[in-house]
Write a protein that holds these residues in place. Structure first.
Motif, PDB file in Angstrom:
ATOM      1  N   SER A  93       0.779  -1.219  -0.126  1.00  0.00           N
ATOM      2  CA  SER A  93       0.368   0.101   0.121  1.00  0.00           C
ATOM      3  C   SER A  93       0.502   1.035  -0.026  1.00  0.00           C
ATOM      4  O   SER A  93       0.493   2.221  -0.425  1.00  0.00           O
ATOM      5  N   LYS A 153       2.405   3.063  -9.886  1.00  0.00           N
ATOM      6  CA  LYS A 153       0.806   2.541 -10.303  1.00  0.00           C
ATOM      7  C   LYS A 153       1.124   1.001 -10.792  1.00  0.00           C
ATOM      8  O   LYS A 153       0.396   0.053 -10.290  1.00  0.00           O
ATOM      9  N   GLN A 154       2.487   0.920 -11.701  1.00  0.00           N
ATOM     10  CA  GLN A 154       2.879  -0.277 -12.354  1.00  0.00           C
ATOM     11  C   GLN A 154       3.189  -1.459 -11.608  1.00  0.00           C
ATOM     12  O   GLN A 154       2.931  -2.495 -11.752  1.00  0.00           O
ATOM     13  N   ARG A 155       3.579  -1.232 -10.030  1.00  0.00           N
ATOM     14  CA  ARG A 155       3.810  -1.630  -9.786  1.00  0.00           C
ATOM     15  C   ARG A 155       2.267  -2.220  -7.971  1.00  0.00           C
ATOM     16  O   ARG A 155       2.364  -2.608  -6.888  1.00  0.00           O
ATOM     17  N   ARG A 156       1.140  -1.865  -8.801  1.00  0.00           N
ATOM     18  CA  ARG A 156       0.136  -1.699  -7.729  1.00  0.00           C
ATOM     19  C   ARG A 156       0.338  -1.336  -6.947  1.00  0.00           C
ATOM     20  O   ARG A 156      -0.529  -1.637  -5.657  1.00  0.00           O
ATOM     21  N   GLU A 184      -1.183   1.064  -3.407  1.00  0.00           N
ATOM     22  CA  GLU A 184      -1.709   2.247  -3.548  1.00  0.00           C
ATOM     23  C   GLU A 184      -1.263   4.073  -3.327  1.00  0.00           C
ATOM     24  O   GLU A 184      -2.122   4.775  -3.550  1.00  0.00           O
TER      25      GLU A 184
END
Ligand SMILES: CC(C)(COP(=O)(O)OP(=O)(O)OC[C@H]1O[C@@H](n2cnc3c(N)ncnc32)[C@H](O)[C@@H]1OP(=O)(O)O)[C@@H](O)C(=O)NCCC(=O)NCCS
Length: 153
Positions: A66, A97-100, A102
């Protein structure tokens, strides 16, 4: 035109010099060549380049799924005021973002700059991972005057 790309081993000296100058002024944390090398090997460092010259640097540190932090953001004097800092931040936001992940944290003195990049001020106390992993080793730990800012990506 300035492009942002992943840092390579050949960039270590240029990155070291840019960060060293600002670290001396107390504007950011010092980074050893070894630490820079490790971040490059982790593909966690980016540079701004034009005509084979390095004008700026930024890194990402991931704490958990996160939370990540933008680190070692710096643009040398001759590159400042041309949108390079904003481009480096955008690249780190993209990486987040690419690593997801938050949200992206910045601990900074550059509040107006980060506001322009979409960050807002938050309470340091809401960032426990960062405080316990790193800040505890900082000389300013009990008297920290950096501002915590985040952007949700
Ligand atoms: C902060 C820093 C990275 C900004 O880089 P830069 O390339 O000069 O910034 P940009 O040209 O991309 O600026 C983007 C916007 O922020 C504004 N801005 C930049 N620095 C600012 C400052 N110190 N105060 C207020 N606004 C600022 C610019 O005017 C620009 O606004 P605009 O788009 O409305 O014209 C650079 O000044 C620097 O390296 N400083 C020393 C090291 C440091 O403090 N790093 C941050 C550690 S967290």
């Amino acid at each position: 035109m300035v492009t942002i790309r992943k840092a390579r081993h050949g960039d270590i000296e240029a990155i070291y010099t840019i960060v060293y100058d600002y670290a001396l002024q107390g504007l950011m944390l010092h980074r050893t060549r070894e630490a820079i090398q490790q971040e490059i090997e982790a593909e966690a460092m980016f540079v701004a380049e034009e005509a084979s010259s390095i004008y700026g640097v930024a890194g990402i540190t991931v704490f958990d799924p996160s939370l990540a932090e933008i680190r070692s953001l710096a643009v040398n004097k001759s590159g400042q005021g041309k949108g390079i800092g904003r481009k480096l931040v955008a690249r780190i936001v993209e990486e987040t973002k690419q690593r997801r992940i938050e949200k992206l944290l910045s601990l900074t003195y550059q509040v107006p700059f980060f506001e322009k990049c979409g960050f807002h001020i938050t309470q340091k106390e809401t960032m426990p991972q960062k405080v316990w992993k790193d800040c505890i080793h900082c000389a300013k730990f009990t008297n920290c005057d950096e501002v915590a800012m985040v952007v949700y990506v």
